[in-house]
Design an enzyme around this catalytic site. Structure first.
Site, mmCIF file in Angstrom:
data_model
loop_
_atom_site.group_PDB
_atom_site.id
_atom_site.type_symbol
_atom_site.label_atom_id
_atom_site.label_comp_id
_atom_site.label_asym_id
_atom_site.label_seq_id
_atom_site.Cartn_x
_atom_site.Cartn_y
_atom_site.Cartn_z
ATOM 1 N N LYS A 139 0.868 -1.185 0.000
ATOM 2 C CA LYS A 139 0.000 0.000 0.000
ATOM 3 C C LYS A 139 0.901 1.230 0.000
ATOM 4 C CE LYS A 139 -3.930 1.931 2.616
ATOM 5 N NZ LYS A 139 -4.847 1.722 3.765
ATOM 6 N N SER B 37 -10.029 -0.782 6.818
ATOM 7 C CA SER B 37 -9.425 -0.589 5.495
ATOM 8 C C SER B 37 -8.742 -1.793 4.874
ATOM 9 C CB SER B 37 -8.415 0.550 5.545
ATOM 10 O OG SER B 37 -9.077 1.752 5.352
ATOM 11 N N SER C 2 -9.805 1.725 2.691
ATOM 12 C CA SER C 2 -8.937 2.548 1.887
ATOM 13 C C SER C 2 -7.867 1.759 1.114
ATOM 14 C CB SER C 2 -8.231 3.576 2.769
ATOM 15 O OG SER C 2 -7.378 2.938 3.693
HETATM 16 N N1 GLN Z 1 -13.154 3.701 6.049
HETATM 17 C C1 GLN Z 1 -12.675 4.126 7.325
HETATM 18 C C2 GLN Z 1 -12.370 5.589 7.291
HETATM 19 O O1 GLN Z 1 -12.691 6.196 6.351
HETATM 20 C C3 GLN Z 1 -11.483 3.318 7.728
HETATM 21 C C4 GLN Z 1 -10.225 3.754 7.098
HETATM 22 C C5 GLN Z 1 -9.055 2.931 7.486
HETATM 23 O O2 GLN Z 1 -9.183 1.871 8.099
HETATM 24 N N2 GLN Z 1 -7.885 3.430 7.170
HETATM 25 O O3 GLN Z 1 -11.808 6.125 8.195
#
Ligand code: GLN
Length: 484
Positions: free
Chosen positions: A80, A179, A155
């Protein structure tokens, strides 16, 4: 050997072929690069494919010829874009870091290199990991390989899509509120969020430091387990890293119960906002697990419904603090101005996307004098009660299960106008980060949306450092859907 076949083989099969001298890492990586070249134009899983990937592969072939062994020797892994690899760009999919070159290896990258992995490239993500769809990337969205009109989740959507599209057998993501697990579910692959502190966070760009964990994506539970074992371990340079002596559970020394007591938080699962066919499939999966001899029991997690509300206070508070370092002076983008405050505002105004600005503002607000008690302090109390709920529940059950996401993949653009709706995608995953416990998402088949067959995920949560239990039950779930 035709390339399609090689790129679909499991890590164990690939290792065997390489050991037997029937395949080189160079040929393997070449086959993956061809797939990426052919199909990533539509999917956009990668922000960059490293130009030294083939050279790395060749090097592992030489090392193997000299007798070297390694859990991932010659196996490609994608990173990532918020993970640092020395000499490579790491941008967190943000304009502010578009040209930032990392000066050291993240601990996980070091461990991958030590295990012989070929680091093939960096994957797309929501900017700074803020999002559930990978639409917040400053470099354009990633598409779901199962239906390119839909999002891959986020994400870590690039990593999930790369594994789902057979561009790479393994990838790393980060999970602050879901994410890894949510994109894994939406792309039909396996994703693990380890116990907080199981994997070193040194070298991941911090989002919510008390919630972040790095973890694996793979096409099977077994392969996720291999990657987890490579990256997990004590790191003296991460103050939240768990000491080695507490890790007997991770190594499976406690033993995994053969038949499990599986807890279901019914009020939480069977509620409005969770698609009916997701609930039905979840129910069928429970029945199949019961038929395997496991026991299904209801559990109460009364505070879990406040998880999202608490998360959207704690996380932005930590975000606003962590992102203060992007000041136009020390890292990345730097806008010219006559005084330092204008350098900050101009650089941040130009470098940060909309969702990033929203979170910095929210976080700065909840931490401000006069509001700190009303918001931040209150949220930390909710956090305590969520943790207690899980601890209490785990006195009675081995695992707790839910669907990973309330819906399958949604259409690109469908939720971008309504951040609250987007935040709901993480209803089942967020309480897990708040409690710090580990959880895995394993595919539970597909559901139909407008003629497209879309994957959904089964979410298994275990007590601290019981990743071994997650892998065991995860494999049982895999069996159900393999036999289907
Ligand atoms: N979707 C969640 C957010 O927008 C989690 C993001 C993540 O785990 N980095 O914060």
């Amino acid at each position: 050997m035709d390339t399609q076949k090689i790129t679909q083989k499991s890590v164990a099969e690939l290792q065997m072929l390489m050991e037997q001298g029937e395949l080189t890492s160079e040929a393997l990586v070449f086959a993956y690069l061809e797939e990426i070249k052919k199909r990533d134009g539509d999917i956009h899983a990668f922000l960059e494919v490293y130009d030294d990937a083939l050279a790395q592969a060749k090097d592992t072939d030489t090392r193997r010829a000299k007798g070297e062994k390694g859990a991932l020797l010659g196996i490609p892994v994608a990173l990532k874009d918020n993970l640092l690899m020395k000499g490579k760009i790491a941008s967190s999919a943000s304009k502010i870091l578009e040209h930032y070159v990392a000066t050291y290896d993240a601990e996980v990258v070091k461990r991958l290199k030590d295990a012989g992995a070929v680091l093939i490239g960096r994957t797309n993500m929501d900017e700074f990991a803020f999002g559930s769809s990978t639409e917040n990337s400053a470099f354009g969205p990633t598409k779901n390989p199962h239906d390119t009109s839909r999002v891959p989740g986020g994400s870590s959507g690039g990593s999930a899509a790369a594994v789902a599209a057979d561009f790479v057998p393994l990838a790393l993501g980060s999970d602050t509120g879901g994410s890894i697990r949510q994109p894994a579910a939406l792309c039909g692959v396996v994703g693990l969020k380890p116990t907080y502190g199981a994997v070193s966070r040194r070298g991941v760009m911090a989002m919510g430091s008390s919630l972040d964990q790095i973890g694996p994506f793979a096409r099977s539970v077994e392969e996720a387990e291999v990657l987890f074992e490579v990256i997990a371990g004590y790191d003296e340079k991460d103050s939240t890293s768990l000491p080695e002596e507490t890790r007997s559970n991770i190594r499976g020394e406690k033993g995994v119960p053969e038949k499990m007591r599986i807890g279901v938080p019914e009020d939480f699962v069977y509620t409005e906002g969770v698609d009916e066919d997701v609930q039905e499939r979840f129910q069928e999966t429970l029945e199949a697990l019961k038929a395997q001899g496991n026991e299904i029991v209801p559990v109460a997690l009364p505070s879990a419904k406040y998880g999202l509300a608490a998360y959207y206070i704690i996380m932005p508070a930590e975000v606003s603090t962590n992102l203060a370092r992007f000041d136009g002076i020390r890292y990345g983008l730097s806008e010219d101005a006559s005084d330092s405050v204008s350098v900050y505002t101009k650089t941040r105004g130009k470098g940060f996307g909309k969702e990033t600005r929203r979170r910095v503002m929210l976080g700065t607000y909840v931490l401000s004098a006069g509001y700190y008690d009303a918001y931040y302090n209150k949220a930390t109390k909710v956090r305590e009660s969520i943790r207690n709920d899980f601890q209490k529940a785990f006195e009675d059950v081995d695992v707790i299960v839910t669907p990973t996401s309330p819906t399958p993949a949604f259409k690109t653009g469908e939720k971008t106008k309504d951040p609250l709706q987007m935040y709901m995608a993480d209803i089942f995953t967020v309480p897990v980060n708040i409690a710090g416990v580990p959880a895995i998402s394993v595919p539970m088949g597909k559901v139909d949306r407008d003629g497209a067959a879309l994957p959904i995920g089964f979410h298994v949560i275990a007590p601290d450092m019981r990743e071994d239990i997650l892998f065991a039950l995860g494999k049982d779930v895999e069996k159900i859907y393999r036999e289907e």
